[in-house]
Design a protein around this motif. Structure first.
Motif, PDB file in Angstrom:
ATOM      1  N   GLN A  50       0.953   3.544  11.144  1.00 51.97           N
ATOM      2  CA  GLN A  50      -0.054   2.919  10.669  1.00 51.97           C
ATOM      3  C   GLN A  50      -1.510   3.645  10.434  1.00 51.97           C
ATOM      4  O   GLN A  50      -2.093   3.221   9.692  1.00 51.97           O
ATOM      5  CB  GLN A  50      -0.746   1.802  11.922  1.00 51.97           C
ATOM      6  N   GLN A  51      -0.996   5.179  10.494  1.00 54.34           N
ATOM      7  CA  GLN A  51      -2.051   5.828   9.751  1.00 54.34           C
ATOM      8  C   GLN A  51      -1.601   6.375   8.424  1.00 54.34           C
ATOM      9  O   GLN A  51      -2.534   7.202   7.694  1.00 54.34           O
ATOM     10  CB  GLN A  51      -2.411   7.272  10.864  1.00 54.34           C
ATOM     11  N   ALA A  52      -0.366   6.461   8.246  1.00 57.99           N
ATOM     12  CA  ALA A  52       0.089   6.982   7.090  1.00 57.99           C
ATOM     13  C   ALA A  52      -0.292   6.300   5.773  1.00 57.99           C
ATOM     14  O   ALA A  52      -0.574   4.881   5.830  1.00 57.99           O
ATOM     15  CB  ALA A  52       1.879   6.926   6.766  1.00 57.99           C
ATOM     16  N   TRP A  53      -0.624   6.915   4.614  1.00 57.29           N
ATOM     17  CA  TRP A  53      -1.147   6.204   3.460  1.00 57.29           C
ATOM     18  C   TRP A  53      -0.605   4.903   2.941  1.00 57.29           C
ATOM     19  O   TRP A  53      -1.252   3.970   2.612  1.00 57.29           O
ATOM     20  CB  TRP A  53      -1.379   7.199   2.309  1.00 57.29           C
ATOM     21  N   PRO A  54       0.641   4.878   3.045  1.00 60.00           N
ATOM     22  CA  PRO A  54       1.329   3.388   2.601  1.00 60.00           C
ATOM     23  C   PRO A  54       0.891   2.332   3.534  1.00 60.00           C
ATOM     24  O   PRO A  54       0.591   1.087   3.016  1.00 60.00           O
ATOM     25  CB  PRO A  54       2.884   3.627   2.741  1.00 60.00           C
ATOM     26  N   ALA A  55       0.692   2.436   4.985  1.00 63.20           N
ATOM     27  CA  ALA A  55       0.105   1.266   5.568  1.00 63.20           C
ATOM     28  C   ALA A  55      -1.534   1.405   5.168  1.00 63.20           C
ATOM     29  O   ALA A  55      -2.003   0.102   5.243  1.00 63.20           O
ATOM     30  CB  ALA A  55       0.148   1.745   7.090  1.00 63.20           C
ATOM     31  N   LEU A  56      -1.947   2.368   4.915  1.00 63.73           N
ATOM     32  CA  LEU A  56      -3.422   2.209   4.527  1.00 63.73           C
ATOM     33  C   LEU A  56      -3.794   1.418   3.480  1.00 63.73           C
ATOM     34  O   LEU A  56      -4.555   0.759   2.822  1.00 63.73           O
ATOM     35  CB  LEU A  56      -4.069   3.475   4.542  1.00 63.73           C
ATOM     36  N   LEU A  57      -2.605   1.495   2.363  1.00 59.24           N
ATOM     37  CA  LEU A  57      -2.458   0.808   1.060  1.00 59.24           C
ATOM     38  C   LEU A  57      -2.402  -0.735   1.346  1.00 59.24           C
ATOM     39  O   LEU A  57      -3.347  -1.392   0.727  1.00 59.24           O
ATOM     40  CB  LEU A  57      -1.518   1.232   0.306  1.00 59.24           C
ATOM     41  N   GLU A  58      -1.715  -1.121   2.298  1.00 59.58           N
ATOM     42  CA  GLU A  58      -1.723  -2.470   2.635  1.00 59.58           C
ATOM     43  C   GLU A  58      -2.666  -3.009   3.024  1.00 59.58           C
ATOM     44  O   GLU A  58      -3.503  -4.180   2.830  1.00 59.58           O
ATOM     45  CB  GLU A  58      -0.435  -2.844   3.487  1.00 59.58           C
ATOM     46  N   GLN A  59      -3.689  -2.414   4.155  1.00 61.02           N
ATOM     47  CA  GLN A  59      -4.683  -2.652   4.495  1.00 61.02           C
ATOM     48  C   GLN A  59      -5.779  -2.799   3.373  1.00 61.02           C
ATOM     49  O   GLN A  59      -6.675  -3.801   3.482  1.00 61.02           O
ATOM     50  CB  GLN A  59      -5.146  -1.657   5.467  1.00 61.02           C
ATOM     51  N   LYS A  60      -5.897  -1.874   2.292  1.00 56.49           N
ATOM     52  CA  LYS A  60      -7.122  -1.811   1.493  1.00 56.49           C
ATOM     53  C   LYS A  60      -6.673  -3.004   0.563  1.00 56.49           C
ATOM     54  O   LYS A  60      -7.653  -3.614   0.128  1.00 56.49           O
ATOM     55  CB  LYS A  60      -6.820  -0.684   0.707  1.00 56.49           C
ATOM     56  N   LEU A  61      -5.537  -3.295   0.325  1.00 55.57           N
ATOM     57  CA  LEU A  61      -5.461  -4.391  -0.714  1.00 55.57           C
ATOM     58  C   LEU A  61      -5.587  -5.744  -0.022  1.00 55.57           C
ATOM     59  O   LEU A  61      -6.068  -6.546  -0.593  1.00 55.57           O
ATOM     60  CB  LEU A  61      -3.839  -4.536  -1.148  1.00 55.57           C
ATOM     61  N   GLN A  62      -5.486  -5.752   1.296  1.00 53.49           N
ATOM     62  CA  GLN A  62      -5.787  -6.912   2.004  1.00 53.49           C
ATOM     63  C   GLN A  62      -7.160  -7.193   1.975  1.00 53.49           C
ATOM     64  O   GLN A  62      -7.733  -8.370   2.032  1.00 53.49           O
ATOM     65  CB  GLN A  62      -5.198  -7.195   3.616  1.00 53.49           C
ATOM     66  N   GLN A  63      -7.893  -6.052   2.088  1.00 54.22           N
ATOM     67  CA  GLN A  63      -9.604  -6.290   2.353  1.00 54.22           C
ATOM     68  C   GLN A  63      -9.947  -6.600   0.921  1.00 54.22           C
ATOM     69  O   GLN A  63     -11.014  -7.212   0.912  1.00 54.22           O
ATOM     70  CB  GLN A  63      -9.853  -4.840   2.592  1.00 54.22           C
ATOM     71  N   GLN A  64      -9.241  -6.261  -0.202  1.00 53.43           N
ATOM     72  CA  GLN A  64      -9.745  -6.673  -1.514  1.00 53.43           C
ATOM     73  C   GLN A  64      -9.359  -8.147  -1.765  1.00 53.43           C
ATOM     74  O   GLN A  64      -9.372  -8.402  -3.064  1.00 53.43           O
ATOM     75  CB  GLN A  64      -9.115  -5.719  -2.485  1.00 53.43           C
ATOM     76  N   GLY A  65      -8.621  -8.782  -0.942  1.00 54.57           N
ATOM     77  CA  GLY A  65      -8.248 -10.042  -1.156  1.00 54.57           C
ATOM     78  C   GLY A  65      -6.967 -10.251  -1.877  1.00 54.57           C
ATOM     79  O   GLY A  65      -6.534 -11.208  -2.659  1.00 54.57           O
TER      80      GLY A  65
END
Length: 209
Positions: A50-65
């Motif tokens: 969950q620390q790898a950048w692809p996991a962070l990508l999903e989190q960021k997109l979700q935060q952006q709606g």
């Protein structure tokens, strides 16, 4: 007539319940998928998944709606030849809207022919497009001890393919951290957890899903 009418209502009631139960599953399947297809630099080698950048990508997109699902199909040690053998099944299984193709580092580390790497990447790009997916290409560079000719030819593959197929491109995944040794694990090859947000921000400079 009344009995028939009640029977119809019961059937419709059952249908409504069935649709209600299926709705979450249908929504999950309709969520657009971003397939990250790379090696250990994208697989999160040495850190939590969950620390790898692809996991962070999903989190960021979700935060952006933008609730897109990011599937990280990266495999540590993978070469472009190995990726090519896995790629058709991954496309069929996940049906991605976008593919982030981040392979090539292990080809370079093993000194494999640049022409073979380029051909493997080309076939994956073509397969992704035939499957209806857009491709974002992530490039790599080799250290100078591999020889000037090899390092130059290697680095040139990624912008050449991006130009040929009109792809968005991140020229060198490690660009934001390569000059900072503390962003690398003890092997001095794989980025730490602290480096992952920087890698993500670098990819997002040119990847606009």
């Amino acid at each position: 007539m009344l009995i028939q009418f009640l029977s119809v209502l019961r059937r419709w009631g059952l249908l409504a319940c069935t649709l209600a139960l299926l709705a979450p599953s249908a929504m999950a399947k309709s969520t657009e998928v971003i397939l990250v297809f790379g090696d250990s630099l994208s697989a999160g080698y040495g850190i939590a998944q969950q620390q790898a950048w692809p996991a962070l990508l999903e989190q960021k997109l979700q935060q952006q709606g933008r609730p897109m699902r990011v599937v990280n199909a990266s495999v540590s040690g993978e070469t472009t030849a190995g990726g090519l053998t896995r790629f058709p099944a991954a496309l069929k299984q996940h049906r991605p809207r976008w593919v982030i193709l981040a392979l090539g580092a292990n080809d370079g580390l093993r000194g494999l022919p640049v022409s073979a790497m380029q051909n493997n990447l080309r076939q994956m790009i073509q397969a992704a497009r035939q499957a209806g997916a857009k491709v974002h290409l992530v490039g790599m560079q080799m250290p100078p001890n591999y020889g000037a000719d090899y390092t130059r030819q290697f680095a040139a593959v990624f912008p050449a393919l991006a130009k040929q197929y009109q792809l968005s491109l991140s020229p060198f995944l490690l660009a934001p951290v390569i000059q900072t040794p503390s962003y690398f694990q003890a092997d001095q090859l794989h980025p730490t957890a602290a480096a992952q947000p920087l890698l993500l921000n670098y990819v997002l400079q040119n990847f606009k899903p």
